[in-house]
Design an enzyme around this catalytic site. Sequence first.
Site, PDB file in Angstrom:
ATOM      1  CB  CYS A   2      -1.170   0.046   1.310  1.00 40.69           C
ATOM      2  SG  CYS A   2      -2.452  -0.965   1.713  1.00 40.69           S
ATOM      3  N   GLY A  28      -0.588   0.088  -5.661  1.00 41.34           N
ATOM      4  CA  GLY A  28      -1.819  -0.318  -5.399  1.00 41.34           C
ATOM      5  C   GLY A  28      -2.893   0.450  -6.033  1.00 41.34           C
ATOM      6  CG  ASN A 102       2.340   0.508   3.809  1.00 42.57           C
ATOM      7  OD1 ASN A 102       2.609  -1.273   2.544  1.00 42.57           O
ATOM      8  ND2 ASN A 102       4.373   0.509   3.100  1.00 42.57           N
ATOM      9  N   GLY A 103       1.804  -2.019   5.771  1.00 46.44           N
ATOM     10  CA  GLY A 103       1.955  -2.778   6.642  1.00 46.44           C
ATOM     11  C   GLY A 103       1.656  -4.043   7.165  1.00 46.44           C
ATOM     12  CB  CYS A 242      10.556  -4.756   2.360  1.00 45.55           C
ATOM     13  SG  CYS A 242      10.301  -5.492   0.809  1.00 45.55           S
ATOM     14  CE1 TYR A 248       6.266  -5.958  -9.869  1.00 45.40           C
ATOM     15  CE2 TYR A 248       5.229  -5.591  -7.981  1.00 45.40           C
ATOM     16  CZ  TYR A 248       5.023  -6.002  -9.218  1.00 45.40           C
ATOM     17  OH  TYR A 248       4.189  -6.052  -9.850  1.00 45.40           O
ATOM     18  CB  CYS A 388       6.181 -11.070   2.587  1.00 46.73           C
ATOM     19  SG  CYS A 388       6.416  -9.861   3.369  1.00 46.73           S
ATOM     20  CB  CYS A 441      13.656  -7.569   5.245  1.00 48.30           C
ATOM     21  SG  CYS A 441      12.359  -9.460   5.081  1.00 48.30           S
ATOM     22  CB  CYS A 444      10.342 -13.698   0.523  1.00 45.37           C
ATOM     23  SG  CYS A 444      11.241 -12.100  -0.508  1.00 45.37           S
TER      24      CYS A 444
END
Lengths: 464, 464, 464, 464
Positions: A2, A28, A102-103, A242, A248, A388, A441, A444
């Site tokens: 988001c 989004g 967001n999260g 992230c 991406y 994730c 992180c 993934c």
Amino acid sequence: MCGVFGIYGHSEAANLTYLGLSSLQHRGQEASGIGTFRGDTLKVVRRQGIVSEGFNREAIDALAGDRAIGHIRYSTSGGSFLRNAQPLSVNYRHGDLAVAHNGNLLGADTWRARLEELGAIFQSTTDTEILIHLMARSHGTTLRDRVIDALSRVRGAYSILFLGASGMVAARDPWGYRPLVMGELDGATVFASETCAFSLIGARLIRAVEPGEVIWVTDRGTESIFPFETPPHSAGRSCSQCIFEHVYFARPDSHMFGHSVYETRVRSGRILAKEHPVAGDIVIPVPDSGIATAIGYSEASNIPFGMGLIRSHYVGRTFIEPSQSIRSFGVKLKLSPVADILRGRSVVVVDDSLVRGTTSRKIIEMIRAAGAREIHLRIGAPPVTHSCFYGIDTPTREELIASSKSVEETARFVRCDSLGYISREGLLKSVNDPDAPARFCTACFDGNYPEDPAEEPPRVAIPE
Amino acid sequence: MCGVFGIYGHSEAANLTYLGLSSLQHRGQEASGIGTFRGDTLKVVRRQGIVSEGFNREAIDALAGDRAIGHIRYSTSGGSFLRNAQPLSVNYRHGDLAVAHNGNLLGADTWRARLEELGAIFQSTTDTEILIHLMARSHGTTLRDRVIDALSRVRGAYSILFLGASGMVAARDPWGYRPLVMGELDGATVFASETCAFSLIGARLIRAVEPGEVIWVTDRGTESIFPFETPPHSAGRSCSQCIFEHVYFARPDSHMFGHSVYETRVRSGRILAKEHPVAGDIVIPVPDSGIATAIGYSEASNIPFGMGLIRSHYVGRTFIEPSQSIRSFGVKLKLSPVADILRGRSVVVVDDSLVRGTTSRKIIEMIRAAGAREIHLRIGAPPVTHSCFYGIDTPTREELIASSKSVEETARFVRCDSLGYISREGLLKSVNDPDAPARFCTACFDGNYPEDPAEEPPRVAIPE
Amino acid sequence: MCGVFGIYGHSEAANLTYLGLSSLQHRGQEASGIGTFRGDTLKVVRRQGIVSEGFNREAIDALAGDRAIGHIRYSTSGGSFLRNAQPLSVNYRHGDLAVAHNGNLLGADTWRARLEELGAIFQSTTDTEILIHLMARSHGTTLRDRVIDALSRVRGAYSILFLGASGMVAARDPWGYRPLVMGELDGATVFASETCAFSLIGARLIRAVEPGEVIWVTDRGTESIFPFETPPHSAGRSCSQCIFEHVYFARPDSHMFGHSVYETRVRSGRILAKEHPVAGDIVIPVPDSGIATAIGYSEASNIPFGMGLIRSHYVGRTFIEPSQSIRSFGVKLKLSPVADILRGRSVVVVDDSLVRGTTSRKIIEMIRAAGAREIHLRIGAPPVTHSCFYGIDTPTREELIASSKSVEETARFVRCDSLGYISREGLLKSVNDPDAPARFCTACFDGNYPEDPAEEPPRVAIPE
Amino acid sequence: MCGVFGIYGHSEAANLTYLGLSSLQHRGQEASGIGTFRGDTLKVVRRQGIVSEGFNREAIDALAGDRAIGHIRYSTSGGSFLRNAQPLSVNYRHGDLAVAHNGNLLGADTWRARLEELGAIFQSTTDTEILIHLMARSHGTTLRDRVIDALSRVRGAYSILFLGASGMVAARDPWGYRPLVMGELDGATVFASETCAFSLIGARLIRAVEPGEVIWVTDRGTESIFPFETPPHSAGRSCSQCIFEHVYFARPDSHMFGHSVYETRVRSGRILAKEHPVAGDIVIPVPDSGIATAIGYSEASNIPFGMGLIRSHYVGRTFIEPSQSIRSFGVKLKLSPVADILRGRSVVVVDDSLVRGTTSRKIIEMIRAAGAREIHLRIGAPPVTHSCFYGIDTPTREELIASSKSVEETARFVRCDSLGYISREGLLKSVNDPDAPARFCTACFDGNYPEDPAEEPPRVAIPE
């Protein structure tokens, strides 16, 4: 994923939020919303779809006030979209409150059940609403204190904005999973998920909100607080930003966690070319997110770059799918091959990531139908093997092709002649920061989760 | 500029026309329309805006029938849009008729006045309606003959589709200004302005409709006719196809007048690099139409290619302009600079064309504000010095910057450090066809008009 | 004033609720809503405006399920309409819940403050939401018990429906201010504010829900409970049903509290003619609610009845008011005088009630402009001197003309030649029930409030 | 049936036309339209549905100018409504022109065919467009002359308004089938189908436009012309005004052809009571058009009047029909019986007319289900045995129940206990004008057509 945007102290608050959200629209497209205060009264407008479809001049004009927060929501499964759109707005004993998040909080179901046992009523099915209930029960005397009180009780990912009559709070979880930056425009304080929102409205980037930082904005200025205990970062990490934001999500003209997204992608393309060279005739990106990586691959490999796939600008959410009796168009509605530069060639296709494999398979089928002799797929991210839990809507592990198939099996599934992923180390190197391994992180790709997603929230007392 | 699409003999005619128009959407976003026949009855739906906004499943389902024509209209000045949207539809003594026209007739005002003297009533202000009045007065006994009769009386540009209960007519003027291609899908005959429409729906390209050709499609098959006198082509030309289709209008994955648009653009970029070399650090396109030219420039100059400008996918027709009290955003809403690859660099900016100079000036200002050290503008078309009368909505001569300013003056106006246009000869060479000089209209660059736009239509008798 | 409808156990639940709400539309035009359960999941649609504008076939079809409740809301002041539209819907620890309420709780602000102190968060500004919070904190193990628990704690007016996954609850407060009837259709149990809703859908009236009764409807059948203490009815009353329902709100084809609304009005007209005779030439009603009363007046007085005012069917909420520069049309848009039967006559105008006097003044001005010689205003209700706190949206006392002006002063204000109100006793007699004085609330005429609206709710413990 | 309104010389022309059309809304609900001139340019807005739904403030504001005509269209069969909505607007050699027509031309198909032979193109399927084509071919030098030229060539019914840049023309055919009145407001000249439009906007009625009169309105004033030959009125008639306007179409507060509609209806009720007496308990109207007739019947018969059927105000065009699986509601959605005054009674039901019999049958079924002991149907018009060709959308003769069934058979079909129609002579007498038999068309009752609807238009020359 988001996006959030906030501005405090500007006469054009709603209009600037509208513009800021527009520049975050890539994060989004399901729903968007803006909330503003005029005196003690909150006004919130939430709409399905993208910002420019949902808001017209009349809606913006109705959102009077000099402070605003906005939110854009990623498309997820489930039906009652608008109910879960943000900013969430409530009236509680301290007046009106709006929240844009967001999260993803961990242990949300447990929290929800505990609060419901105490009589809490939920209007949405979002995890964000848990925070509002914790705030409503907080004994904190200011909005700032109630936010800190509530956030202290939860784990997981949040880059979040709270707007009340007395001020605005911006906060980022101690792990720093998701981005949040702070800027300044005409004396007003501005927050956004990405710097590209500042570029559009002409705001000056001050700095990123730090992992674990809470910023309290009132008419008297801004105050920075680090109220949370330092989390037990695993494996020598100082935080857990992230890496997929670089790969991406973020727009290439944004700075993400202090680094240029565009340049990170170009570097990842160069490293990818080194790690998985191939004797191709042309390097083509899957637009738009694969473009910079493909440019880097082309540079390092000396294979010419070409725009072998054209992306349509006119296929939106409302597109009517062709009826069943005519052939399936699949991905063709959004991407069209330029057959003249593919025919008879050995084509290196560069994409940002490969998650389920189904889209890649359609793209490769389309390129092959356009006459490509060989197709070599190169991916700007390592194989995605784990889900994730920190705010990206990845599929379940079963749906992740790399969780069950080897690279060779995956190549067979998508029907390319060769397949190469950048390594985890290569990707971290492409950020051009020696501390990257300690700051990002990569769960993934490696399953090394900063926080255990299955751990139950501790049984702390909830104030009543 | 506009786009047309037609299909004869397919049970999904309206749905395929919807898809075909979607792939031609880059040729116009003002209005779109589809007309179908069911038995003797025509049904037409016209909508403002792009196809995917204007048509929903219900609208498509209402357009039953196995033959359809569609039209998308370019944004022009003037208010009453829908009145002029196409397909035009009328009921005249031979029943219902629909017409979709790409191009521009010469002497339209004179024709209109003559017909009105005879009692004709017009529902639109388009030149296309003149043809319908000529057909209504024609003694021709078939739709084919009435179309030929009407077209014989006019001059100017038309790639045009007529749909009646008895059949469909596709025609292209003898000069061949605008494109029109013929294809086949599941046994149905298909027409479109560009081949990309065929690629999307999976139709097979048969060939271009020839300049001066009329194709008559009925249940008994197709008939090709060349009914018009060969026009007195000037300067040894065999036809006068629009070179600007290659430069700007067509989608890069289309074949235009028999040549790949993408490859023509790459070649023009290479020639441009030869004609106007510069020692730059990076070559960036103005997206999307400048991408292929920039790739060619980068290749020939060995200066690295970069996507220094990001185009937003979410800024559509309905975007709310920021209010006056906040700064003007201009072109920033659609394009964003990637400052990290521009800062401190000597940047070669490649655009497809330079018409008024106002947009280029804003783009250059934005790139410079992002930190570029030098900006060298390279244009994939010669200076536009003359207005087009054959279907492109160019400004009046006074507004064309090249009609009054030298290259140096233009460079000063747009504030670039150097400016270079490809030459007329270079552009024609980039088509990769030795006959290009004899086949293309370059009137907007050299004023050498194939047909005199000011000549009055001959005073021929109008049947009554 | 509002209207509620509910149905339990019918495959066409949403469609029948739509029809039922349509027949209750005279009770409110601001907003409408329908909620249905499919399994454990509640789906609610709320719309601004009247039912037939807000709901289309698609919306009804989306409301699957065999149980539904609906609500229509009266126009009130305040802006954020949809937020307060009903059915209210929440997700709490016992799952999804929907509530539709006609009436008004006393002490709502105090309750809200108390609950907010305990951390409650409100999504609307309605008093109804208080009940949901009390239910969420109830230790009751069934929906029935939680409803009873919550209702036991509040005072004021409620004819209310609750719908959960386990069943439906219908309840009426012990004073019985507002109506609620129970019926049966194809084996399904039906509830509605008025019997006219049953007439439309062909349901059979079983009986009124009694004051203080709670009816619990599940798949096993219906259960009737009287869980509340008998309230200390003042002045020998057994209950306090709203007499204004007969005077104004209810549709004339409804039975209200066991009596025909139409016949009550005709009788009131007859009594009014006795109490305030006049030598007029014609009796005309203010349509539609004054028609039956005028018929009674005409009968008893032997003065001919005429439809001297025509009501337009086409002036709805969306009507554009004329601009200021042309004359004020006021009430003329909705009512037009039939001048031919008014000119030169002594006209007896019969209206249902006179509240502020402003509308009556306009109507009388219009009738006089149409040529009436004398105008005698007769009112089917006593002077309204006190505000209602039990669910009617009456103005504040200051705005009630009868609270400060005598009958003579009021007549001068509205500019009629004579003015006569039916007496309180006359009105009660018109119901044709010897117990009427003990069964009806007439507080708006005499200030004799059944429950003290200013009394604070007792400080009982709220479960936690 | 349709309605027209025009105003010349008022700064609020569009707004007043909007109001005027609203008061004529009972004459048609399918579509509405307004056209205004600003300088030489016509702007027309046409919308489906009623005026208050189709036009908002923005639409009215866009219709600038000091002269306007408007039209409301009756619901007819056929799909492409908006195409046939009026005002029709064209651009012909004399500039822009708008036309609003109430009535029906005879021989329209023949005219259309002849004009199409000459090359005319039609945009609508209305007969009105024929007049525009005749005007476009007229050699008349003023709008007035072209209108007279065109109207001289046609037969049939027209009360019609033409608006051009040079002035406005109002005309009524020599037979005077349909109404048209002229008034004055603030110095502006106003036209309308009925006087109720003048009442609403406060205009003063000057007089009816006479049969055969053409009124030419310009900035220099108004000019009255009688340009047509006196038609060969049959049977001693001086004109052929539609008696059905009094019976059904007109609003009761209008004056129609010089007589009060309300009073005509009351008188017809009295005559009906004399012609068809019955010993009933109560007289009830079918609202709204039967009310005045029922009042007259009640007066003359001394049987009490009651509103035994309630008409819903909230069931509009967009109402969702109940699905098939629940019982058919038929007429119940619009009308509800007041069972309390019907039960056990002998009910006299008064309706304005009986055309097909299907609606009457449903109404009688509903009244009987409400408990009526006997039902006596009384009709305020004679049996309708012939179709209308002069502007009323009556069914074909086969569908007219009185064309094939006797009164007794019709009574059996609608299932009433007795049936009585007013006689033709009684109806004419109720107008209260000794010349009524010579002034009214009663063709639908007696087949005595003023003009032969089957006669072909004479083969006069059409100017070219």
